[in-house]
Motif scaffolding. Sequence first.
Motif, short mmCIF file in Angstrom:
data_model
loop_
_atom_site.label_atom_id
_atom_site.label_comp_id
_atom_site.label_asym_id
_atom_site.label_seq_id
_atom_site.Cartn_x
_atom_site.Cartn_y
_atom_site.Cartn_z
N GLY A 45 13.51 -12.57 -9.69
CA GLY A 45 12.99 -12.10 -10.97
C GLY A 45 13.79 -10.92 -11.51
O GLY A 45 14.10 -10.86 -12.71
N ILE A 46 14.16 -9.99 -10.64
CA ILE A 46 14.98 -8.86 -11.06
C ILE A 46 16.35 -9.34 -11.52
O ILE A 46 16.89 -8.88 -12.54
N PHE A 47 16.92 -10.29 -10.79
CA PHE A 47 18.20 -10.86 -11.18
C PHE A 47 18.13 -11.49 -12.56
O PHE A 47 19.02 -11.31 -13.39
N MET A 61 20.18 -10.52 -16.06
CA MET A 61 20.98 -11.49 -16.79
C MET A 61 20.46 -11.72 -18.22
O MET A 61 21.04 -12.50 -18.96
N GLY A 62 19.36 -11.05 -18.57
CA GLY A 62 18.84 -11.14 -19.93
C GLY A 62 17.83 -12.24 -20.16
O GLY A 62 17.46 -12.52 -21.30
N ASN A 63 17.35 -12.87 -19.10
CA ASN A 63 16.35 -13.95 -19.22
C ASN A 63 14.96 -13.39 -18.94
O ASN A 63 14.48 -13.42 -17.80
N HIS A 64 14.33 -12.88 -19.96
CA HIS A 64 13.06 -12.17 -19.78
C HIS A 64 11.92 -13.10 -19.40
O HIS A 64 11.03 -12.70 -18.64
N LEU A 96 5.42 -12.85 10.17
CA LEU A 96 5.65 -11.78 9.20
C LEU A 96 6.95 -11.98 8.44
O LEU A 96 7.01 -11.72 7.24
N TRP A 97 8.00 -12.47 9.08
CA TRP A 97 9.29 -12.62 8.41
C TRP A 97 9.22 -13.62 7.26
O TRP A 97 9.91 -13.46 6.26
N ARG A 98 8.38 -14.64 7.38
CA ARG A 98 8.25 -15.62 6.29
C ARG A 98 7.52 -15.01 5.09
O ARG A 98 7.84 -15.31 3.95
N ARG A 99 6.55 -14.16 5.36
CA ARG A 99 5.85 -13.50 4.26
C ARG A 99 6.76 -12.53 3.55
O ARG A 99 6.79 -12.48 2.31
N ILE A 100 7.53 -11.76 4.30
CA ILE A 100 8.47 -10.82 3.70
C ILE A 100 9.53 -11.57 2.90
O ILE A 100 9.87 -11.18 1.77
N ALA A 101 10.05 -12.66 3.46
CA ALA A 101 11.08 -13.44 2.77
C ALA A 101 10.55 -14.05 1.48
O ALA A 101 11.25 -14.05 0.45
N THR A 102 9.34 -14.55 1.49
CA THR A 102 8.76 -15.17 0.29
C THR A 102 8.63 -14.15 -0.84
O THR A 102 9.04 -14.41 -1.97
N VAL A 103 8.10 -12.99 -0.51
CA VAL A 103 7.94 -11.95 -1.53
C VAL A 103 9.30 -11.42 -1.96
O VAL A 103 9.57 -11.25 -3.16
N GLY A 104 10.17 -11.18 -1.01
CA GLY A 104 11.49 -10.63 -1.33
C GLY A 104 12.34 -11.54 -2.19
O GLY A 104 12.98 -11.09 -3.15
N VAL A 105 12.35 -12.82 -1.87
CA VAL A 105 13.18 -13.76 -2.63
C VAL A 105 12.66 -13.91 -4.06
O VAL A 105 13.44 -13.88 -5.01
N THR A 106 11.35 -14.07 -4.22
CA THR A 106 10.82 -14.26 -5.57
C THR A 106 10.99 -13.01 -6.43
O THR A 106 11.39 -13.10 -7.60
N ALA A 107 10.71 -11.84 -5.86
CA ALA A 107 10.86 -10.60 -6.63
C ALA A 107 12.34 -10.33 -6.94
O ALA A 107 12.67 -9.92 -8.06
N SER A 108 13.21 -10.56 -5.97
CA SER A 108 14.64 -10.34 -6.20
C SER A 108 15.19 -11.28 -7.26
O SER A 108 16.00 -10.88 -8.10
N LEU A 159 8.28 -14.47 -15.04
CA LEU A 159 7.66 -15.50 -14.22
C LEU A 159 7.86 -15.22 -12.72
O LEU A 159 6.90 -15.23 -11.94
N PHE A 160 9.09 -14.95 -12.32
CA PHE A 160 9.37 -14.76 -10.90
C PHE A 160 8.85 -13.43 -10.36
O PHE A 160 8.40 -13.36 -9.22
N VAL A 161 8.89 -12.38 -11.16
CA VAL A 161 8.30 -11.11 -10.72
C VAL A 161 6.78 -11.27 -10.59
O VAL A 161 6.17 -10.75 -9.66
N GLY A 162 6.18 -12.03 -11.49
CA GLY A 162 4.74 -12.30 -11.39
C GLY A 162 4.40 -13.09 -10.15
O GLY A 162 3.40 -12.81 -9.46
N ILE A 163 5.21 -14.10 -9.83
CA ILE A 163 4.98 -14.87 -8.61
C ILE A 163 5.17 -13.97 -7.39
O ILE A 163 4.42 -14.08 -6.41
N GLY A 164 6.15 -13.09 -7.44
CA GLY A 164 6.36 -12.14 -6.34
C GLY A 164 5.17 -11.22 -6.16
O GLY A 164 4.75 -10.94 -5.03
#
Length: 67
Positions: free
Chosen positions: A28-30, A34-37, A14-26, A42-47
């Motif tokens: 994307g938000i970052f 920073m202004g890179n839409h 479970l921790w790997r699934r949470i980390a995968t989703v969390g890192v990609t979504a985070s 792309l990263f929020v979509g992958i998340g």
Amino acid sequence: MKFFDFDHPFFRPLWRRIATVGVTASWGIFEFLMGNHFWGTLFVGIGALSFYGLFITFNPRDPEPKD
């Protein structure tokens, strides 16, 4: 062979699934902050795709062997 193989044994813990989703979504938000839409989208979509594949349709059992 799939491009995103969410049934791979790597994603069973479970921790790997949470980390995968969390890192990609985070990330994307970052990128949005920073202004890179493009990269943010792309990263929020992958998340979102990862969330769907790793939590909604995830099957933790071993895949059936192919003949």
